[in-house]
Design an enzyme around this catalytic site. Structure first.
Site, PDB file in Angstrom:
ATOM      1  N   CYS A  55     -64.625 -16.823 -56.055  1.00  0.00           N
ATOM      2  CA  CYS A  55     -64.482 -15.364 -55.941  1.00  0.00           C
ATOM      3  C   CYS A  55     -63.001 -14.989 -55.859  1.00  0.00           C
ATOM      4  CB  CYS A  55     -65.210 -14.839 -54.700  1.00  0.00           C
ATOM      5  SG  CYS A  55     -66.962 -15.230 -54.697  1.00  0.00           S
ATOM      6  N   ARG A 132     -73.174 -13.270 -59.063  1.00  0.00           N
ATOM      7  CA  ARG A 132     -72.076 -12.629 -59.818  1.00  0.00           C
ATOM      8  C   ARG A 132     -72.674 -11.788 -60.940  1.00  0.00           C
ATOM      9  NH1 ARG A 132     -67.930 -15.455 -57.708  1.00  0.00           N
ATOM     10  NH2 ARG A 132     -68.459 -17.599 -57.143  1.00  0.00           N
TER      11      ARG A 132
HETATM   12  C1  BEZ Z   1     -67.057 -19.469 -54.441  1.00  0.00           C
HETATM   13  O1  BEZ Z   1     -66.305 -20.429 -54.493  1.00  0.00           O
HETATM   14  O2  BEZ Z   1     -66.677 -18.317 -54.721  1.00  0.00           O
HETATM   15  C2  BEZ Z   1     -68.494 -19.675 -54.038  1.00  0.00           C
HETATM   16  C3  BEZ Z   1     -69.098 -20.866 -54.370  1.00  0.00           C
HETATM   17  C4  BEZ Z   1     -70.422 -21.084 -53.988  1.00  0.00           C
HETATM   18  C5  BEZ Z   1     -71.114 -20.104 -53.277  1.00  0.00           C
HETATM   19  C6  BEZ Z   1     -70.506 -18.917 -52.985  1.00  0.00           C
HETATM   20  C7  BEZ Z   1     -69.184 -18.677 -53.371  1.00  0.00           C
END
Ligand code: BEZ
Length: 229
Positions: A55, A132
């Protein structure tokens, strides 16, 4: 009658062509209402959670390409079910790491109102996380495209820009865009509506390249914008 918590909130199945449900929410730039952006394109995108690496990379990429979105009259709106203080803390960390002041609002959807309205919450609700999603909303607040990616894989901002370009060309000129279309490439004109038109397309012309009466391309420079796109 179904009598459980799930049934208390109506679940929407939002599809392309529907009017984007309006909402008012707190953001890192104060309260906003979706309908205040009428007249602009809006990219409403969700992310699973603050302080997470994928993110973070996406927000940095969105911020870096903000001038490109702005050029296209696009308002970016992020959303997750984190609190506003969490959002502020995370964006402050991004500022400390990169010097970037996030140039668009991030919605604090604590009660999952926006996530529910847009079906962003994972139906199995194992992690209570939105995924997402990206909703492409046009200036009349109609949903024109929807993308969904898993938590593990970041979105490609250049594809989001490319799809905005394609949607804007289709809206302005009433044409379609072929696979792998990029700005400047030929576009697909609507299929002939009459036999006469179909026969005309069988003969060569300066402005149309036809492989069949129903498969014709032209350059955008040959077209004039529709009167009321
Ligand atoms: C992330 O790195 O943004 C992420 C990865 C797995 C679950 C939620 C967020």
């Amino acid at each position: 009658m179904i009598n459980n918590i799930e049934s208390e909130r109506p679940r929407q199945c939002l599809t392309i062509g529907r009017i984007a449900p309006d909402f008012t929410a707190m953001t890192t730039e104060g309260p906003i209402t979706l309908s205040q952006y009428r007249g602009k394109w809006v990219l409403l995108f969700s992310h699973p959670g603050d302080f997470t690496p994928v993110c973070t990379s996406e927000f940095i990429a969105f911020a870096q390409l903000q001038p490109e979105f702005e050029k296209r009259n696009v308002q970016l709106l992020g959303v997750s079910i984190d609190s506003n203080p969490a959002h502020i803390g995370w964006l402050y960390d991004i500022y400390l790491m990169t010097g970037i002041i996030m140039p668009f609002p991030l919605i604090a959807d604590r009660d999952a109102n926006v996530a529910e309205l847009y079906g962003m919450v994972n139906p199995d609700r194992i992690y209570e996380q939105s995924v997402r999603d990206v909703f492409f909303i046009d200036p009349n607040q109609r949903i024109r495209a929807i993308l969904a990616y898993p938590a593990t894989n970041g979105r490609n901002m250049y594809e989001l820009l490319r799809l905005i370009d394609a949607l804007q060309v289709s809206t302005t000129y009433g044409v379609s865009t072929p696979a792998n279309w990029m700005p400047g490439d030929p576009v697909i004109v609507p299929v002939a509506n009459t036999l006469e038109e179909a026969i005309e397309r069988g003969t060569s012309s300066d402005d149309l390249t036809c492989f069949a009466w129903w498969y014709c391309f032209t350059d955008l420079s040959e077209l004039t914008p529709l009167p009321n796109p």
